[in-house]
Write a protein that holds these residues in place. Sequence first.
Motif, mmCIF file in Angstrom:
data_model
loop_
_atom_site.group_PDB
_atom_site.id
_atom_site.type_symbol
_atom_site.label_atom_id
_atom_site.label_comp_id
_atom_site.label_asym_id
_atom_site.label_seq_id
_atom_site.Cartn_x
_atom_site.Cartn_y
_atom_site.Cartn_z
ATOM 1 N N TYR A 50 16.086 -2.495 51.765
ATOM 2 C CA TYR A 50 16.046 -1.156 51.966
ATOM 3 C C TYR A 50 17.206 -0.506 52.762
ATOM 4 O O TYR A 50 17.741 -1.170 53.497
ATOM 5 C CB TYR A 50 14.690 -0.628 52.166
ATOM 6 C CG TYR A 50 13.572 -1.060 51.530
ATOM 7 C CD1 TYR A 50 12.950 -2.307 51.410
ATOM 8 C CD2 TYR A 50 12.834 0.024 50.632
ATOM 9 C CE1 TYR A 50 12.108 -2.721 50.627
ATOM 10 C CE2 TYR A 50 11.583 -0.425 49.832
ATOM 11 C CZ TYR A 50 11.225 -1.527 50.007
ATOM 12 O OH TYR A 50 10.260 -1.903 48.948
ATOM 13 N N ARG A 51 17.474 0.740 52.065
ATOM 14 C CA ARG A 51 18.532 1.367 53.138
ATOM 15 C C ARG A 51 18.102 2.793 53.263
ATOM 16 O O ARG A 51 17.623 3.432 52.503
ATOM 17 C CB ARG A 51 19.834 1.152 52.401
ATOM 18 C CG ARG A 51 20.095 1.884 51.087
ATOM 19 C CD ARG A 51 21.487 1.565 50.675
ATOM 20 N NE ARG A 51 21.773 2.376 49.365
ATOM 21 C CZ ARG A 51 22.798 2.175 48.370
ATOM 22 N NH1 ARG A 51 23.637 1.144 48.876
ATOM 23 N NH2 ARG A 51 22.696 2.761 47.261
ATOM 24 N N GLN A 52 18.607 3.369 54.442
ATOM 25 C CA GLN A 52 18.455 4.808 54.645
ATOM 26 C C GLN A 52 19.964 5.284 55.174
ATOM 27 O O GLN A 52 20.273 4.953 56.419
ATOM 28 C CB GLN A 52 17.493 4.999 55.817
ATOM 29 C CG GLN A 52 16.844 6.449 55.995
ATOM 30 C CD GLN A 52 15.663 6.417 56.791
ATOM 31 O OE1 GLN A 52 15.183 5.720 57.580
ATOM 32 N NE2 GLN A 52 15.280 7.826 56.439
ATOM 33 N N GLU A 55 16.187 9.855 52.390
ATOM 34 C CA GLU A 55 14.904 8.924 52.466
ATOM 35 C C GLU A 55 15.412 7.562 52.290
ATOM 36 O O GLU A 55 16.334 7.215 51.778
ATOM 37 C CB GLU A 55 13.935 9.293 51.540
ATOM 38 C CG GLU A 55 13.220 10.521 51.791
ATOM 39 C CD GLU A 55 12.206 11.039 50.911
ATOM 40 O OE1 GLU A 55 11.483 12.137 51.127
ATOM 41 O OE2 GLU A 55 11.951 10.107 49.834
ATOM 42 N N ARG A 56 14.485 6.724 52.941
ATOM 43 C CA ARG A 56 14.690 5.042 52.948
ATOM 44 C C ARG A 56 14.536 4.935 51.298
ATOM 45 O O ARG A 56 13.631 5.324 50.659
ATOM 46 C CB ARG A 56 13.780 4.419 53.875
ATOM 47 C CG ARG A 56 14.040 2.936 53.792
ATOM 48 C CD ARG A 56 13.214 2.347 54.705
ATOM 49 N NE ARG A 56 13.336 2.624 56.012
ATOM 50 C CZ ARG A 56 12.576 1.998 57.018
ATOM 51 N NH1 ARG A 56 12.073 1.067 56.827
ATOM 52 N NH2 ARG A 56 13.161 2.644 58.335
ATOM 53 N N GLU A 57 15.335 4.152 50.697
ATOM 54 C CA GLU A 57 15.449 3.818 49.395
ATOM 55 C C GLU A 57 15.555 2.040 49.292
ATOM 56 O O GLU A 57 16.131 1.360 49.982
ATOM 57 C CB GLU A 57 16.214 4.355 48.543
ATOM 58 C CG GLU A 57 17.730 3.977 49.132
ATOM 59 C CD GLU A 57 19.052 4.433 47.926
ATOM 60 O OE1 GLU A 57 18.734 5.279 47.109
ATOM 61 O OE2 GLU A 57 20.079 4.178 48.423
ATOM 62 N N THR A 96 27.079 3.368 52.560
ATOM 63 C CA THR A 96 27.082 3.437 54.168
ATOM 64 C C THR A 96 25.504 3.944 54.185
ATOM 65 O O THR A 96 25.079 4.965 53.818
ATOM 66 C CB THR A 96 27.866 4.488 54.302
ATOM 67 O OG1 THR A 96 29.217 4.145 54.320
ATOM 68 C CG2 THR A 96 27.826 4.828 55.976
ATOM 69 N N ALA A 97 24.820 3.069 55.378
ATOM 70 C CA ALA A 97 23.424 3.287 55.501
ATOM 71 C C ALA A 97 23.003 2.369 56.608
ATOM 72 O O ALA A 97 23.872 1.181 56.890
ATOM 73 C CB ALA A 97 22.481 3.174 54.280
ATOM 74 N N VAL A 98 22.032 2.518 57.121
ATOM 75 C CA VAL A 98 21.171 1.495 57.904
ATOM 76 C C VAL A 98 20.376 0.927 56.783
ATOM 77 O O VAL A 98 19.709 1.327 56.106
ATOM 78 C CB VAL A 98 20.388 1.977 58.816
ATOM 79 C CG1 VAL A 98 19.717 0.806 59.629
ATOM 80 C CG2 VAL A 98 21.123 2.735 59.730
ATOM 81 N N GLN A 124 23.436 -1.701 60.728
ATOM 82 C CA GLN A 124 24.479 -0.703 59.966
ATOM 83 C C GLN A 124 25.481 -1.037 59.127
ATOM 84 O O GLN A 124 26.281 -2.135 59.708
ATOM 85 C CB GLN A 124 24.999 0.174 61.099
ATOM 86 C CG GLN A 124 26.158 1.381 60.782
ATOM 87 C CD GLN A 124 25.198 2.812 60.085
ATOM 88 O OE1 GLN A 124 24.234 3.032 60.487
ATOM 89 N NE2 GLN A 124 26.008 2.766 58.959
ATOM 90 N N VAL A 125 25.763 -0.597 57.868
ATOM 91 C CA VAL A 125 26.662 -0.923 56.910
ATOM 92 C C VAL A 125 27.619 0.408 56.818
ATOM 93 O O VAL A 125 26.935 1.430 56.381
ATOM 94 C CB VAL A 125 26.240 -1.363 55.842
ATOM 95 C CG1 VAL A 125 27.474 -1.514 54.826
ATOM 96 C CG2 VAL A 125 25.548 -2.749 55.851
ATOM 97 N N THR A 126 28.775 0.293 57.342
ATOM 98 C CA THR A 126 29.610 1.635 57.129
ATOM 99 C C THR A 126 30.939 1.193 56.138
ATOM 100 O O THR A 126 31.479 0.148 56.417
ATOM 101 C CB THR A 126 30.078 1.933 58.307
ATOM 102 O OG1 THR A 126 28.993 2.420 59.254
ATOM 103 C CG2 THR A 126 30.986 3.337 58.421
#
Length: 122
Positions: free
Chosen positions: A37-39, A44-46, A93-95, A117-119
């Motif tokens: 998942y990512r946020q 919201e987290r998806e 980009t998200a956690v 973290q992905v940026t």
Amino acid sequence: QVQVVESGGGLVQPGGSLRLSCAASVRFSNINRMGWYRQAPGKERELVATITSGESGESRNYADSVKGRFTISRDNAKSTVFLQMNSLKPEDTAVYYCNVRGIVWGSQYDSWGQGTQVTVSS
């Protein structure tokens, strides 16, 4: 308690690739589903992708936004799931959080990692 540990996040330019890993502290036989998942900030987290064990075999599910770019896979012997991310976009980009679900000693569990973290930025 089932422990879940992610690794592999970082900074990458648009169009680049990253590979996330997630290891669970249980045997593969105790796992029903592993997923990512990512946020993103303010959102919201998806769900990103899941891989599920079933009677008919293994099934994968992807969010529309990542189909054709991301691939989920796993190493059953190591109870590890991977997310290969290609053609990354700034909107990726998200956690990213790993989620593992299953049954241990007759009890269901639903465990999350701490996030990585992905940026995606130039």
